[in-house]
Design a protein around this motif. Structure first.
Motif, PDB file in Angstrom:
ATOM      1  N   PRO A 177       0.838  -1.211   0.000  1.00 17.68           N
ATOM      2  CA  PRO A 177       0.000   0.000   0.000  1.00 17.68           C
ATOM      3  C   PRO A 177       0.865   1.250   0.000  1.00 17.68           C
ATOM      4  O   PRO A 177       2.047   1.203   0.355  1.00 17.68           O
ATOM      5  CB  PRO A 177      -0.797  -0.132   1.308  1.00 17.68           C
ATOM      6  N   GLU A 178       0.289   2.361  -0.403  1.00 17.67           N
ATOM      7  CA  GLU A 178       1.014   3.631  -0.367  1.00 17.67           C
ATOM      8  C   GLU A 178       1.145   4.038   1.094  1.00 17.67           C
ATOM      9  O   GLU A 178       0.259   4.663   1.665  1.00 17.67           O
ATOM     10  CB  GLU A 178       0.261   4.700  -1.174  1.00 17.67           C
ATOM     11  N   THR A 179       2.254   3.667   1.710  1.00 21.22           N
ATOM     12  CA  THR A 179       2.413   3.876   3.143  1.00 21.22           C
ATOM     13  C   THR A 179       3.664   4.673   3.439  1.00 21.22           C
ATOM     14  O   THR A 179       4.708   4.462   2.818  1.00 21.22           O
ATOM     15  CB  THR A 179       2.476   2.521   3.892  1.00 21.22           C
ATOM     16  N   ALA A 180       3.579   5.610   4.364  1.00 24.31           N
ATOM     17  CA  ALA A 180       4.731   6.417   4.756  1.00 24.31           C
ATOM     18  C   ALA A 180       5.329   5.865   6.046  1.00 24.31           C
ATOM     19  O   ALA A 180       4.747   4.993   6.704  1.00 24.31           O
ATOM     20  CB  ALA A 180       4.308   7.867   4.949  1.00 24.31           C
ATOM     21  N   ASP A 181       6.509   6.342   6.385  1.00 24.38           N
ATOM     22  CA  ASP A 181       7.163   5.973   7.634  1.00 24.38           C
ATOM     23  C   ASP A 181       7.338   4.462   7.752  1.00 24.38           C
ATOM     24  O   ASP A 181       7.044   3.854   8.775  1.00 24.38           O
ATOM     25  CB  ASP A 181       6.365   6.512   8.823  1.00 24.38           C
ATOM     26  N   CYS A 182       7.779   3.842   6.656  1.00 28.55           N
ATOM     27  CA  CYS A 182       7.998   2.392   6.630  1.00 28.55           C
ATOM     28  C   CYS A 182       9.437   2.120   6.225  1.00 28.55           C
ATOM     29  O   CYS A 182       9.986   2.795   5.340  1.00 28.55           O
ATOM     30  CB  CYS A 182       7.040   1.752   5.634  1.00 28.55           C
ATOM     31  N   LEU A 183      10.074   1.148   6.862  1.00 19.85           N
ATOM     32  CA  LEU A 183      11.447   0.758   6.535  1.00 19.85           C
ATOM     33  C   LEU A 183      11.420  -0.548   5.752  1.00 19.85           C
ATOM     34  O   LEU A 183      10.774  -1.510   6.166  1.00 19.85           O
ATOM     35  CB  LEU A 183      12.258   0.571   7.824  1.00 19.85           C
ATOM     36  N   LEU A 184      12.090  -0.570   4.598  1.00 19.48           N
ATOM     37  CA  LEU A 184      12.171  -1.783   3.782  1.00 19.48           C
ATOM     38  C   LEU A 184      13.644  -2.170   3.626  1.00 19.48           C
ATOM     39  O   LEU A 184      14.434  -1.416   3.052  1.00 19.48           O
ATOM     40  CB  LEU A 184      11.537  -1.551   2.418  1.00 19.48           C
ATOM     41  N   HIS A 185      13.992  -3.356   4.121  1.00 17.92           N
ATOM     42  CA  HIS A 185      15.380  -3.807   4.145  1.00 17.92           C
ATOM     43  C   HIS A 185      15.605  -4.893   3.092  1.00 17.92           C
ATOM     44  O   HIS A 185      14.775  -5.790   2.911  1.00 17.92           O
ATOM     45  CB  HIS A 185      15.708  -4.372   5.530  1.00 17.92           C
ATOM     46  N   SER A 186      16.740  -4.815   2.388  1.00 22.21           N
ATOM     47  CA  SER A 186      17.098  -5.808   1.376  1.00 22.21           C
ATOM     48  C   SER A 186      18.590  -6.071   1.439  1.00 22.21           C
ATOM     49  O   SER A 186      19.309  -5.479   2.246  1.00 22.21           O
ATOM     50  CB  SER A 186      16.720  -5.290  -0.019  1.00 22.21           C
ATOM     51  N   ASP A 187      19.066  -6.952   0.550  1.00 22.94           N
ATOM     52  CA  ASP A 187      20.504  -7.118   0.422  1.00 22.94           C
ATOM     53  C   ASP A 187      21.021  -6.098  -0.605  1.00 22.94           C
ATOM     54  O   ASP A 187      20.310  -5.173  -0.993  1.00 22.94           O
ATOM     55  CB  ASP A 187      20.858  -8.554   0.031  1.00 22.94           C
ATOM     56  N   LYS A 202      11.167   5.865  -2.997  1.00 18.93           N
ATOM     57  CA  LYS A 202      10.954   7.238  -2.533  1.00 18.93           C
ATOM     58  C   LYS A 202       9.529   7.692  -2.834  1.00 18.93           C
ATOM     59  O   LYS A 202       8.891   8.372  -2.020  1.00 18.93           O
ATOM     60  CB  LYS A 202      11.957   8.175  -3.206  1.00 18.93           C
ATOM     61  N   THR A 203       9.018   7.329  -3.999  1.00 17.14           N
ATOM     62  CA  THR A 203       7.654   7.712  -4.381  1.00 17.14           C
ATOM     63  C   THR A 203       6.625   7.167  -3.394  1.00 17.14           C
ATOM     64  O   THR A 203       5.631   7.833  -3.081  1.00 17.14           O
ATOM     65  CB  THR A 203       7.326   7.187  -5.794  1.00 17.14           C
ATOM     66  N   LYS A 204       6.867   5.960  -2.886  1.00 13.76           N
ATOM     67  CA  LYS A 204       5.927   5.333  -1.953  1.00 13.76           C
ATOM     68  C   LYS A 204       6.168   5.775  -0.511  1.00 13.76           C
ATOM     69  O   LYS A 204       5.502   5.305   0.410  1.00 13.76           O
ATOM     70  CB  LYS A 204       6.039   3.802  -2.055  1.00 13.76           C
ATOM     71  N   GLY A 205       7.148   6.652  -0.289  1.00  8.89           N
ATOM     72  CA  GLY A 205       7.409   7.148   1.062  1.00  8.89           C
ATOM     73  C   GLY A 205       8.063   6.140   1.966  1.00  8.89           C
ATOM     74  O   GLY A 205       7.865   6.154   3.184  1.00  8.89           O
ATOM     75  N   ILE A 206       8.849   5.239   1.383  1.00  9.61           N
ATOM     76  CA  ILE A 206       9.499   4.169   2.146  1.00  9.61           C
ATOM     77  C   ILE A 206      10.976   4.499   2.340  1.00  9.61           C
ATOM     78  O   ILE A 206      11.625   5.034   1.448  1.00  9.61           O
ATOM     79  CB  ILE A 206       9.354   2.824   1.416  1.00  9.61           C
ATOM     80  N   THR A 207      11.509   4.182   3.515  1.00  9.24           N
ATOM     81  CA  THR A 207      12.922   4.354   3.799  1.00  9.24           C
ATOM     82  C   THR A 207      13.665   3.062   3.486  1.00  9.24           C
ATOM     83  O   THR A 207      13.244   1.982   3.915  1.00  9.24           O
ATOM     84  CB  THR A 207      13.146   4.722   5.275  1.00  9.24           C
ATOM     85  N   MET A 208      14.763   3.153   2.737  1.00 10.32           N
ATOM     86  CA  MET A 208      15.538   1.964   2.369  1.00 10.32           C
ATOM     87  C   MET A 208      16.573   1.616   3.427  1.00 10.32           C
ATOM     88  O   MET A 208      17.108   2.487   4.106  1.00 10.32           O
ATOM     89  CB  MET A 208      16.251   2.176   1.034  1.00 10.32           C
ATOM     90  N   SER A 209      16.868   0.317   3.514  1.00 10.18           N
ATOM     91  CA  SER A 209      17.939  -0.200   4.365  1.00 10.18           C
ATOM     92  C   SER A 209      18.545  -1.393   3.649  1.00 10.18           C
ATOM     93  O   SER A 209      17.829  -2.125   2.963  1.00 10.18           O
ATOM     94  CB  SER A 209      17.387  -0.618   5.731  1.00 10.18           C
ATOM     95  N   MET A 210      19.863  -1.584   3.773  1.00  9.38           N
ATOM     96  CA  MET A 210      20.519  -2.700   3.093  1.00  9.38           C
ATOM     97  C   MET A 210      21.490  -3.423   4.014  1.00  9.38           C
ATOM     98  O   MET A 210      22.144  -2.806   4.864  1.00  9.38           O
ATOM     99  CB  MET A 210      21.275  -2.217   1.851  1.00  9.38           C
ATOM    100  N   SER A 211      21.577  -4.734   3.801  1.00  9.03           N
ATOM    101  CA  SER A 211      22.538  -5.555   4.544  1.00  9.03           C
ATOM    102  C   SER A 211      23.958  -5.157   4.176  1.00  9.03           C
ATOM    103  O   SER A 211      24.221  -4.618   3.095  1.00  9.03           O
ATOM    104  CB  SER A 211      22.341  -7.039   4.212  1.00  9.03           C
TER     105      SER A 211
END
Length: 280
Positions: A177-187, A202-211
């Motif tokens: 969903p179009e959700t803000a203040d969410c962290l999405l972690h990947s490799d 960025k368009t979906k308002g998600i913060t990225m995180s990487m291993s």
């Protein structure tokens, strides 16, 4: 396996698996089976043994004695050691063997590891993890891209495809969903570091995180899910060269089972969806 249990199993699986297939699966000769069905002294299971047997077969030997005990204790109390002895007696132990997953993609442009192995979340859709895994069980190579919610371990989005390109992971991402203040972690796979993927994030308002590079344990939860999926379906059932439709259906059915029915100790022996609903 005890003779009476195997004879009962053959009766229950009639029309689904042949006697030859069942004998091969459990390492029992056909001669032994036909000798057993002639016997008049095949004993009966106790009520508790029958409950354990039913649950072990129902979940295709994916559960160990702790989870089987938790399910039985929903109706009446029984000691886990008793359940363990029954499972050992009849060779109903968990038959899952975990396999390592291969990593996908090459580093291109990475971001900071903001998740930092903090694998717990206090609310749904606040901390998510994603990864790609191979599905080398059919007549051609397939891939699975999935996103897990760390709140309850639920798989909230997934895509099965023949090519692991940016469009493949974007299809999975677009299911969120179009959700803000969410962290999405990947490799650090190249599909996750691509401009198109990061722009969509960025368009979906998600913060990225990487291993960190070469550290799959930084994304342990989704790695564990992919390992469980393979171990509890393809490896468990000996599926190695199935039609593409069977591979896809197997994955879909397992994800539904994982979300709706597969209990987890960390969730108080509830399934991910049951846990989310009970906490709502």
């Amino acid at each position: 396996m005890e003779p009476e249990v195997f004879v009962t199993l053959v009766k229950e699986m009639r029309g689904k698996l042949t006697i030859t297939e069942l004998c091969r699966l459990f390492g029992i000769s056909r001669a032994s089976y036909y000798r057993w069905i002639q016997r008049k002294d095949l004993g009966k299971l106790t009520a508790l043994e029958e409950s354990v047997r039913h649950l072990c077969f129902l979940h295709k030997f994916r559960y160990g004695y702790r989870k089987i005990t938790a399910l039985i204790n929903q109706k009446y109390k029984v000691n886990k050691n008793t359940v363990q002895k029954i499972m050992q007696k009849y060779h109903w132990n968990c038959r899952v063997k975990m396999k390592k997953c291969s990593k996908v993609g090459q580093p291109y442009r990475v971001v900071e590891n903001k998740l930092n192995r903090q694998f717990s979340s206090e609310a749904p859709l606040k901390k998510l993890v994603t990864d790609i895994t191979y599905l080398p069980f059919g007549q051609k190579q397939l891939y699975l891209s999935s996103i897990m919610d760390l709140y309850n371990g639920e798989i909230v989005a997934y895509t099965i495809g023949e090519k692991q390109d940016t469009a493949f992971v974007l299809d999975t991402l677009n299911q969120l969903p179009e959700t803000a203040d969410c962290l999405l972690h990947s490799d650090q796979g190249s599909v996750y570091t691509s401009f198109d993927y990061q722009n969509k994030i960025k368009t979906k308002g998600i913060t990225m995180s990487m291993s960190r590079k070469g550290t799959p344990s930084d994304n342990a939860c989704i790695e564990s899910f992919h390992a469980s999926l393979k171990s509890e379906t393809f490896y468990l059932d000996g599926l190695t060269n199935e039609p593409t439709s069977i591979v896809i259906e197997t994955v879909k059915e397992y994800i539904t089972y994982y979300n709706e029915d597969r209990i987890q100790q960390k969730l108080g022996y509830q399934s991910p969806i049951d846990y989310r609903k009970s906490a709502a």
